[in-house]
Design a protein around this motif. Sequence first.
Motif, mmCIF file in Angstrom:
data_model
loop_
_atom_site.group_PDB
_atom_site.id
_atom_site.type_symbol
_atom_site.label_atom_id
_atom_site.label_comp_id
_atom_site.label_asym_id
_atom_site.label_seq_id
_atom_site.Cartn_x
_atom_site.Cartn_y
_atom_site.Cartn_z
ATOM 1 N N ARG A 1 36.839 21.325 12.306
ATOM 2 C CA ARG A 1 35.574 21.217 11.569
ATOM 3 C C ARG A 1 35.460 19.922 10.784
ATOM 4 N NH1 ARG A 1 39.757 22.564 7.894
ATOM 5 N NH2 ARG A 1 38.995 23.675 6.066
ATOM 6 N N ILE A 2 36.569 19.310 10.395
ATOM 7 C CA ILE A 2 36.476 18.066 9.627
ATOM 8 C C ILE A 2 35.918 16.947 10.497
ATOM 9 C CG2 ILE A 2 37.727 16.371 8.256
ATOM 10 C CD1 ILE A 2 37.453 19.215 7.042
ATOM 11 N N ALA A 3 36.383 16.847 11.723
ATOM 12 C CA ALA A 3 35.850 15.831 12.636
ATOM 13 C C ALA A 3 34.365 16.062 12.884
ATOM 14 C CB ALA A 3 36.619 15.853 13.958
ATOM 15 N N ALA A 4 33.980 17.324 13.058
ATOM 16 C CA ALA A 4 32.573 17.637 13.314
ATOM 17 C C ALA A 4 31.712 17.307 12.103
ATOM 18 C CB ALA A 4 32.427 19.108 13.691
ATOM 19 N N LEU A 5 32.176 17.641 10.929
ATOM 20 C CA LEU A 5 31.416 17.325 9.721
ATOM 21 C C LEU A 5 31.295 15.824 9.518
ATOM 22 C CD1 LEU A 5 31.793 20.390 9.103
ATOM 23 C CD2 LEU A 5 32.184 19.759 6.719
ATOM 24 N N ARG A 6 32.416 15.113 9.704
ATOM 25 C CA ARG A 6 32.375 13.662 9.493
ATOM 26 C C ARG A 6 31.404 12.997 10.464
ATOM 27 N NH1 ARG A 6 32.970 11.374 5.249
ATOM 28 N NH2 ARG A 6 30.895 10.727 5.854
ATOM 29 N N GLN A 7 31.456 13.418 11.728
ATOM 30 C CA GLN A 7 30.568 12.820 12.719
ATOM 31 C C GLN A 7 29.116 13.155 12.438
ATOM 32 O OE1 GLN A 7 31.779 10.693 15.303
ATOM 33 N NE2 GLN A 7 29.611 10.181 15.086
ATOM 34 N N SER A 8 28.849 14.382 12.044
ATOM 35 C CA SER A 8 27.475 14.780 11.735
ATOM 36 C C SER A 8 26.939 14.035 10.517
ATOM 37 C CB SER A 8 27.406 16.291 11.497
ATOM 38 O OG SER A 8 27.706 16.997 12.678
ATOM 39 N N VAL B 1 31.681 26.037 13.768
ATOM 40 C CA VAL B 1 31.771 24.620 13.397
ATOM 41 C C VAL B 1 30.410 23.938 13.504
ATOM 42 C CG1 VAL B 1 32.751 22.390 14.080
ATOM 43 C CG2 VAL B 1 34.226 24.408 13.898
ATOM 44 N N ASP B 2 29.646 24.289 14.519
ATOM 45 C CA ASP B 2 28.303 23.707 14.677
ATOM 46 C C ASP B 2 27.430 24.013 13.449
ATOM 47 O OD1 ASP B 2 28.977 22.700 17.144
ATOM 48 O OD2 ASP B 2 28.055 24.339 18.272
ATOM 49 N N VAL B 3 27.482 25.261 12.987
ATOM 50 C CA VAL B 3 26.683 25.649 11.822
ATOM 51 C C VAL B 3 27.206 24.969 10.563
ATOM 52 C CG1 VAL B 3 25.885 27.574 10.398
ATOM 53 C CG2 VAL B 3 26.093 27.856 12.872
ATOM 54 N N LEU B 4 28.525 24.890 10.417
ATOM 55 C CA LEU B 4 29.109 24.247 9.241
ATOM 56 C C LEU B 4 28.693 22.785 9.150
ATOM 57 C CD1 LEU B 4 32.742 25.707 9.403
ATOM 58 C CD2 LEU B 4 30.888 26.446 7.891
ATOM 59 N N ALA B 5 28.637 22.117 10.286
ATOM 60 C CA ALA B 5 28.229 20.718 10.296
ATOM 61 C C ALA B 5 26.778 20.574 9.827
ATOM 62 C CB ALA B 5 28.408 20.128 11.690
#
Length: 324
Positions: A170-177, A143-147
């Motif tokens: 991963r959606i929360a991580a992407l949105r926050q990033s 998830v870190d890499v996807l973000a």
Amino acid sequence: MIHRPRILRASASIRKMVQETILQPHHLMAPLFIVEGENIEEEISSLPGYYRRSLDKTLEEVSVLYELGIRSVLLFIKCPDHKKDNAGTEALFEDGLMQTSIRAIRKHLPEMLIMTDVALDPYSSYGHDGIVKDQEIVNDLTVDVLAKMAVSHAAAGAHFVAPSDMMDGRIAALRQSLENAGFHNTGIMSYSAKYASCFYGPFRDALDSAPGFGDKKTYQMNPANRIEAVKEVLLDVSEGADIVMVKPALSYLDIIREVKNTTHIPVSAYHVSGEYAMIKAAAQKGWLNEDQAILETTLSIKRAGADLIATYFTKDIVRILNNA
């Protein structure tokens, strides 16, 4: 008789007037496979009539699609084997093929909506959608890499990032990033209900992204499950997805309808490579009419509740609709 339903089927004009499901070119997303090099246009053997293209040829194809009324492309990158690793390194370069392609399409045709695949399998030496550790696909490191990948796509100019990995959270991580990086207007089209399907084979040929060991059943969904799809979709919506996707489409029309009835954001569906290949193969054998099969299956996906459809038949569908 006081009820004569055949009255509404009596002529082509009447049938068109009362048609319930409307399919238009702007409802379609065209997947594009991009390879390194120049002047390359190579047919994918398991996807007859569909091609991998170098960026220069891809720009020509984007122009053709736009002239036909297609307003969205979904980008995939074929990464050379010598650039693959277990960390997604190649996926994060500012001048990587995906990032370069996004910028080039934005410059070439600013009106075209660009959606980008966010997953590690094209870049993975293992062919999996995540980082592998002790034969396990590790969720949180992935998830870190996807973000980071999503932010790099947004920085290049992607309108939507489309995570297809099925990692948890991963959606929360992407949105926050994306928010932290200032990309407040970059959308997320989440592959929310992506099943562990046999119908992905030709796609994996196109990108050389088949898993090097095992399968993808620890992260893609069990085809037997319906309620789980609703749970996954609701989680993604709560985490900030702007569009949710069901993949594949034809074997999961009930899931598309379930998701459409459950959520209030746009629903997309992926008419996947194996579904395309089946129709092509049957048509080549003379077992069915190709144009009729294309239109009937695509209408079924739309009728089930998909607002948007990713399909390899985009140009065929427009041609059929124009000749209707």
